[in-house]
Scaffold this active site. Structure first.
Site, short mmCIF file in Angstrom:
data_model
loop_
_atom_site.label_atom_id
_atom_site.label_comp_id
_atom_site.label_asym_id
_atom_site.label_seq_id
_atom_site.Cartn_x
_atom_site.Cartn_y
_atom_site.Cartn_z
N LYS A 21 0.84 -1.20 0.00
CA LYS A 21 0.00 0.00 0.00
C LYS A 21 0.88 1.25 0.00
O LYS A 21 1.93 1.27 0.67
CB LYS A 21 -0.88 -0.04 1.26
CG LYS A 21 -1.94 1.04 1.37
CD LYS A 21 -2.73 0.86 2.68
CE LYS A 21 -3.88 1.84 2.81
NZ LYS A 21 -4.63 1.63 4.08
N SER A 49 -9.67 1.56 3.26
CA SER A 49 -8.81 2.31 2.39
C SER A 49 -7.79 1.48 1.61
O SER A 49 -7.26 1.96 0.61
CB SER A 49 -8.05 3.36 3.20
OG SER A 49 -7.18 2.74 4.12
N SER A 109 -9.81 -0.75 7.46
CA SER A 109 -9.22 -0.53 6.13
C SER A 109 -8.51 -1.74 5.52
O SER A 109 -8.14 -1.68 4.35
CB SER A 109 -8.25 0.65 6.16
OG SER A 109 -8.96 1.87 6.10
#
Lengths: 490, 95
Positions: free
Chosen positions: A79, A158, A182
């Site tokens: 990420k 997210s 997330s």
């Protein structure tokens, strides 16, 4: 067949590499090709193919010298919130345009030290603030489960890009972060496994901070065993994170084989919402039946303060975010909008650099921390948080894990909730309580709804008892099977 | 709980985010909706409850008060939007 190699899990790929059935170069090339073919997902925001190719050559050389490390040659996507030395890192925010970290996050550094190879930084909601990946300045991610000629469904957020690349089988594993759901919510939306470890289990050092008392790194994978394997290599004490737990990391991978007869599974009655779609409550019932069939003991438990978790979260997380994001001032790093004096420089830089949702949360945080409001909001929220943690402590006197749905809905179409912040926040209703209490939790794909979209079930464990959590997750996985999006199933 | 226009302007100033005058009212309405929802917390009896200060039970560590890092101005300045002679460059502060 190169495309088949990209579909291997972490453990399978490690076995194939160890047996000499394939090389790291072949594996990495397969993942690069698969990512290229899946470009329309917009899941990868920083291409690291060249660096990955060089690392793969190095990995094969190490293996030839009998110096292979546990994850030697395993491709992993990360990420874009993890600082990666020499590789652009922006948390998908305009305000970090051009930022190239001079250092590597502890968690990603541990992966590379174990031999894993970075194959791309993944898309995410800006500064991890969002539940649909739509707040990213790099644009939305298409959920690989979206109907072929139909509208794009969101991957959740997210960590939307990380969930999408794992679901699309372009990498065996990806790293995400979880502040209020997330990792788990996108895992549920994309039909993959997503593990949020206990707060303190993985170092936060070098991860761009959102809410420091909640942020945790964790893996997204296609199997529970792979999640255990990755966690084993990223967890552990780090003196550079003041809340890192100085505890030995258990041998998670072998612990999965233990017998779980007599496991006590709690069902929290407060999670039975009237608004829950039938497909999700049916799946939850199915999950309960699977545990009963496996010899577990099911117990009803009560977590009375559950309904206050989301409002408390929307005080605590924005408050911490407003403090953490104060560093983006246009002076030391990232983008700058010029002003005639420092104050104008700050206010213009922050106006131009932060997206709408990030500005909204900074405003909420600034308000609840401001003079005269601190006690009424922030202090009270932290007291409610204590209550929520007590609820869990009480429940865990009678049970070993809790079983709940991960999300109150399956993946929804892009744009469906962007006009209503509260409708978006409700996505995390089942994941936020464990976050506030710092507990480990995992989402395991458990079935498909009537439209063929994946749904996850969540398990929550005791603090630092990832072993029991993962053992329980294995029961769920064995009963449910695994799920591949139709496009990637061929 | 309703935020006034002045509340919105005050908070924007505190968090150093430039706000156009036309944005004040809609933003105030949106934040007010969020705060009305947060109001639910008032129902919780928190008398005598300690606010959470440590997420998991742990003692904060202490370490020797010694320099363990630093002396790398070039690395620190490498991401600055503007730097000169080992310093960050900002607009003029003193007239």
């Amino acid at each position: 067949m190169p495309s088949d190699l990209a579909r291997l899990g972490v453990a399978e790929a490690a076995d194939r590499l160890a047996a000499g059935d394939c090389s790291a170069v072949e594996l990495v090339e397969a993942c690069i090709a698969a990512q290229e073919a899946a470009r329309d997902l917009n899941a990868v925001v920083v291409d690291t193919a060249e660096r990955a190719r060089a690392a793969a050559v190095h990995a094969d050389q190490r293996r030839q010298r009998n110096e292979a490390r546990p994850l030697e040659g395993i491709p992993v996507a990360v990420k874009d919130i993890f600082c990666t030395e020499g590789v652009a890192t922006t948390a998908c925010s305009r305000i970090l345009d051009g930022f190239v970290p001079e250092y590597e996050s502890t968690v990603s550094a541990r992966l590379w030290d174990a031999g894993a190879i970075l194959v791309g930084k993944t898309n995410m909601d800006e500064f991890a603030m969002g539940s649909s990946n739509e707040t990213s300045r790099c644009g939305p991610v298409r959920n690989p489960w979206s109907p072929v000629n139909g509208p794009s469904l969101v991957p959740g957020g997210s960590s939307g890009g990380s969930a999408a690349v794992v679901a699309a089988s372009t990498v065996p594993a990806a790293l995400g972060t979880d502040t209020g759901g997330s990792i788990r919510q996108p895992a549920s939306f994309c039909g993959v496994v997503g593990l949020k470890p206990t707060y303190g289990r993985c170092s936060r050092w070098g991860i761009i901070a959102f809410a420091s008392s909640l942020d945790q790194a964790g893996p997204l994978t296609r199997s529970v065993a792979d999640a255990a394997l990755i966690l084993e290599h990223i967890a552990g004490f780090d003196p550079r994170d003041s809340t890192s737990a100085d505890l030995a990391v258990p041998d998670l991978h072998t612990a999965l084989q233990a017998d779980v007869k007599g496991l006590r599974v709690g069902i929290p009655s407060e999670y039975r919402l009237d608004s829950l779609p039938g497909s999700i409550s049916d799946l939850w019932e199915q999950g309960i039946a699977w545990f009963r069939d496996a010899g577990a003991e099911l117990r009803d438990v009560s977590l009375p303060h559950t309904r206050y978790a989301l409002p408390a979260y929307y005080i605590v997380a924005p408050a911490e975010a407003s403090a953490n994001l104060a560093r983006y001032d246009g002076v030391r790093f990232g983008a700058r909008s010029m002003g005639a004096d420092p104050d104008e420089l700050y206010t213009r830089t922050r106006r131009d650099g932060f997206g709408e949702e990030v500005r909204r949360r900074i405003m909420i945080g600034g308000y609840v921390l401001s003079e005269g409001y601190y006690d009424a909001y922030y202090l009270r929220a932290q007291q409610v948080r204590t209550r929520i943690a007590e609820d869990f402590r009480q429940a865990f006197q009678d049970v070993d894990v809790l079983l709940t749905p991960t999300t109150p809905s399956p993946a929804f179409p892009e744009g469906a909730k962007t006009d209503d912040p509260l409708a978006m926040y409700v996505n995390d209703i089942f994941t936020v309580p464990a976050s506030l209490a710092g507990l480990p939790a995992i989402s395991v794909p458990a079935g498909l709804d009537e439209d063929g979209l994946p749904l996850g079930l969540q398990l929550v464990g005791r603090a630092f008892d990832e072993v029991t959590l993962l053992q329980a997750a294995t029961i769920l996985e064995d009963a449910a099977g695994t799920f591949r999006p139709p496009a990637a199933a061929a | 709980m309703a935020l006034t226009d002045d509340d919105v302007r005050r908070v924007a100033e505190l968090v150093r985010i430039r706000l156009d005058e036309t944005e004040v009212k809609p933003l105030g309405e949106e934040l007010s909706r969020i705060f009305s929802w947060i109001e639910a917390l008032r129902e919780v009896d928190v008398a005598g409850v300690a606010p959470m200060t440590s997420v998991v039970e742990m003692q904060l560590r202490e370490r020797e008060d010694a320099v363990t890092d630093g002396n790398c101005p070039d690395r620190i300045l490498s991401n600055a939007p503007m730097a000169e002679d080992g310093h960050f460059v900002v607009p003029r502060v003193i007239e």
